[in-house]
Design a protein around this motif. Structure first.
Motif, PDB file in Angstrom:
ATOM      1  N   VAL A 141       0.867  -1.171   0.000  1.00 18.57           N
ATOM      2  CA  VAL A 141       0.000   0.000   0.000  1.00 18.57           C
ATOM      3  C   VAL A 141       0.906   1.223   0.000  1.00 18.57           C
ATOM      4  CG1 VAL A 141      -1.779   1.289   1.217  1.00 18.57           C
ATOM      5  CG2 VAL A 141      -1.834  -1.212   1.229  1.00 18.57           C
ATOM      6  N   THR A 142       0.735   2.084  -1.009  1.00 16.90           N
ATOM      7  CA  THR A 142       1.602   3.243  -1.182  1.00 16.90           C
ATOM      8  C   THR A 142       0.831   4.516  -0.865  1.00 16.90           C
ATOM      9  OG1 THR A 142       2.798   2.071  -2.922  1.00 16.90           O
ATOM     10  CG2 THR A 142       3.086   4.459  -2.816  1.00 16.90           C
ATOM     11  N   ILE A 143       1.468   5.415  -0.142  1.00 17.29           N
ATOM     12  CA  ILE A 143       0.830   6.669   0.244  1.00 17.29           C
ATOM     13  C   ILE A 143       0.859   7.637  -0.927  1.00 17.29           C
ATOM     14  CG2 ILE A 143       0.959   8.660   1.796  1.00 17.29           C
ATOM     15  CD1 ILE A 143       2.142   6.767   3.908  1.00 17.29           C
ATOM     16  N   ALA A 144      -0.314   8.191  -1.277  1.00 21.84           N
ATOM     17  CA  ALA A 144      -0.441   9.180  -2.346  1.00 21.84           C
ATOM     18  C   ALA A 144      -0.855  10.510  -1.743  1.00 21.84           C
ATOM     19  CB  ALA A 144      -1.471   8.727  -3.379  1.00 21.84           C
ATOM     20  N   GLN A 145      -0.366  11.586  -2.352  1.00 22.75           N
ATOM     21  CA  GLN A 145      -0.710  12.917  -1.854  1.00 22.75           C
ATOM     22  C   GLN A 145      -2.049  13.400  -2.387  1.00 22.75           C
ATOM     23  OE1 GLN A 145       1.214  14.165   0.596  1.00 22.75           O
ATOM     24  NE2 GLN A 145       2.293  12.218   0.294  1.00 22.75           N
ATOM     25  N   ASP A 146      -2.458  12.871  -3.555  1.00 20.38           N
ATOM     26  CA  ASP A 146      -3.723  13.290  -4.148  1.00 20.38           C
ATOM     27  C   ASP A 146      -4.184  12.217  -5.130  1.00 20.38           C
ATOM     28  OD1 ASP A 146      -2.132  13.700  -6.492  1.00 20.38           O
ATOM     29  OD2 ASP A 146      -1.765  15.773  -5.894  1.00 20.38           O
ATOM     30  N   VAL A 147      -5.353  12.428  -5.712  1.00 21.66           N
ATOM     31  CA  VAL A 147      -5.936  11.426  -6.607  1.00 21.66           C
ATOM     32  C   VAL A 147      -5.096  11.252  -7.864  1.00 21.66           C
ATOM     33  CG1 VAL A 147      -7.949  10.844  -8.006  1.00 21.66           C
ATOM     34  CG2 VAL A 147      -8.268  11.825  -5.726  1.00 21.66           C
ATOM     35  N   GLU A 148      -4.550  12.343  -8.374  1.00 20.98           N
ATOM     36  CA  GLU A 148      -3.731  12.251  -9.584  1.00 20.98           C
ATOM     37  C   GLU A 148      -2.530  11.336  -9.362  1.00 20.98           C
ATOM     38  OE1 GLU A 148      -1.775  15.883 -10.860  1.00 20.98           O
ATOM     39  OE2 GLU A 148      -2.117  15.337 -12.948  1.00 20.98           O
ATOM     40  N   GLU A 149      -1.872  11.464  -8.214  1.00 19.67           N
ATOM     41  CA  GLU A 149      -0.745  10.584  -7.915  1.00 19.67           C
ATOM     42  C   GLU A 149      -1.227   9.152  -7.697  1.00 19.67           C
ATOM     43  OE1 GLU A 149       3.227  10.260  -5.081  1.00 19.67           O
ATOM     44  OE2 GLU A 149       1.514  11.448  -4.387  1.00 19.67           O
ATOM     45  N   ALA A 150      -2.406   8.994  -7.094  1.00 15.86           N
ATOM     46  CA  ALA A 150      -2.956   7.652  -6.886  1.00 15.86           C
ATOM     47  C   ALA A 150      -3.140   6.925  -8.213  1.00 15.86           C
ATOM     48  CB  ALA A 150      -4.284   7.733  -6.134  1.00 15.86           C
ATOM     49  N   GLU A 151      -3.641   7.622  -9.234  1.00 13.40           N
ATOM     50  CA  GLU A 151      -3.839   7.007 -10.543  1.00 13.40           C
ATOM     51  C   GLU A 151      -2.522   6.505 -11.112  1.00 13.40           C
ATOM     52  OE1 GLU A 151      -5.708  10.115 -12.738  1.00 13.40           O
ATOM     53  OE2 GLU A 151      -7.739   9.544 -12.107  1.00 13.40           O
ATOM     54  N   ILE A 152      -1.452   7.288 -10.919  1.00 10.20           N
ATOM     55  CA  ILE A 152      -0.137   6.875 -11.413  1.00 10.20           C
ATOM     56  C   ILE A 152       0.359   5.660 -10.639  1.00 10.20           C
ATOM     57  CG2 ILE A 152       2.279   7.582 -11.628  1.00 10.20           C
ATOM     58  CD1 ILE A 152       1.215  10.467 -12.004  1.00 10.20           C
ATOM     59  N   ILE A 153       0.207   5.690  -9.324  1.00 11.93           N
ATOM     60  CA  ILE A 153       0.674   4.583  -8.483  1.00 11.93           C
ATOM     61  C   ILE A 153      -0.030   3.283  -8.863  1.00 11.93           C
ATOM     62  CG2 ILE A 153       0.598   3.680  -6.113  1.00 11.93           C
ATOM     63  CD1 ILE A 153       1.116   6.596  -5.186  1.00 11.93           C
TER      64      ILE A 153
END
Length: 368
Positions: A141-153
């Motif tokens: 599980v990787t921590i994302a700062q926002d939804v845009e980064e979540a999509e990349i992850i």
């Protein structure tokens, strides 16, 4: 399925509203640093306790997953698992250099859960950890700062992290995170269609869809004149006598034609542009979303191809009238469009819904 963990630590007055939104959209995990915040949560959600920088309590209350921070907790997940067999334990790793990257790789190989925080904007360290975890049974599980980064992850190395933990900035971001986690494209049931006739129909504009993806030889995009029937147009991965292959391109058809995108939404070929998403489909019906690099629209002679499904539904496709423009048949047979004749079999897809601005809808609609 990708996991969405919602971090509600330190949200203040917005916490209750965001929690309700999280439960409505059925996120997989709620992350807290106060065990009291887990009380009353339904059993359908993982109750994740992550007391970052705090001492671990003697008992873990309603928590189902506890994330241990080795920098502060002075104990291992194995030791805790022996004392608390009813709880799953994971390890937090903050990646800032080569040593902590190796710690993350080791955690990915050995721990049931690994919660990762990457401080650098590059995703290369995450790629390395995902590769290290390829044969492990644990979850990243990787921590994302926002939804845009979540999509990349979710998409790194085509596999992505198993899950993302994100602290929402406001009500509404939870639904976007969940949508990003569910972005996997469902496979399609393709149908064998029988060619009934073809006709040379003169000049018109056709669209070549150039993507940012290298298509496989048995892969292309679905294209049709009507929303209820499409034919699988192959990419230019197969050799041609007078020009090099263009493995990123599908010579897709006349500009009025439909193709499929996310959530089985249709788009006209004329609507596509750099950055648009289209659905790539192979002969087995396996799908993936690909990004359009450009669309090249030019005036060319056109050919109209008519086909029929086993249950009598009619399908039409208008292509550039040229031998090198091809469609796919059963088993991945490559068929030149100008050589199609009655009785030939091609692969197609028959959506059941009509369309309104591209979205599936159950209403009366007659296409001719």
């Amino acid at each position: 399925m990708k996991l969405s963990w919602l971090d509600v630590r330190g949200l203040g007055e917005a916490k209750e509203a965001i929690l309700q939104e999280a439960l409505h959209y059925r996120v997989e995990g709620i992350v807290v640093d106060d065990l009291a915040d887990l009380e009353g949560l339904p059993p359908t959600v993982s109750k994740v306790y992550f007391p970052q920088g705090k001492e671990l309590p003697a008992e873990f209350g309603d928590a189902t997953i506890v994330i241990v921070d080795p920098e502060h907790h002075g104990t291992t997940t194995a030791e805790l698992a022996l004392k608390h067999p009813e709880v799953d334990f994971g390890r937090f790793v903050e990646i800032i250099d080569a040593k902590t990257l190796e710690d993350a790789c080791e955690s990915a190989r050995t721990e049931q859960w690994s919660l990762l925080l990457f401080r650098d904007p590059t995703k290369i360290p995450l790629e390395i950890v995902i590769a290290a975890a390829a044969r492990s049974q644990g979850s990243l599980v990787t921590i994302a700062q926002d939804v845009e980064e979540a999509e990349i992850i979710f998409g790194v190395l085509e596999h992505g992290s198993d899950g993302v933990m994100m602290k929402p900035a406001a009500v509404g971001e939870t639904s976007k995170l969940k949508a990003a986690a569910l972005a996997e494209v469902p496979d399609l049931n393709l149908t064998e269609l029988e060619i009934t006739d073809t006709e040379h129909i003169g000049m018109g504009e056709r669209a070549c869809v150039d993507t940012c993806t290298h298509f496989r030889e048995d892969e292309g995009i679905l294209v049709g004149s009507h929303s209820k029937g499409m034919i699988l147009c192959v990419s230019e991965t197969h050799p041609l006598p007078y020009m090099p292959t263009r493995p990123f391109r599908v010579n897709a058809g006349a500009i009025h034609s439909y193709t499929l995108s996310k959530d089985e939404r249709t788009h006209y070929l004329s609507e596509l542009k750099s950055g648009s998403k289209v659905m790539a489909v192979d002969v087995k019906g396996q799908t993936r979303m690909v990004t359009v690099g450009r669309v090249k629209i030019e005036s060319r002679p056109l050919i109209s191809i008519n086909a029929v499904s086993p249950d009598g539904r009619k399908v039409n496709l208008i292509l550039q009238d040229d031998w090198h423009v091809r469609v796919l048949g059963p088993g991945g047979v490559v068929l030149n469009s100008t050589e199609l004749k009655p009785g030939d079999k091609v692969l197609g897809y028959l959506p059941t819904e009509d369309r309104h601005v591209g979205y599936p809808i159950d209403e009366f609609c007659l296409e001719k």
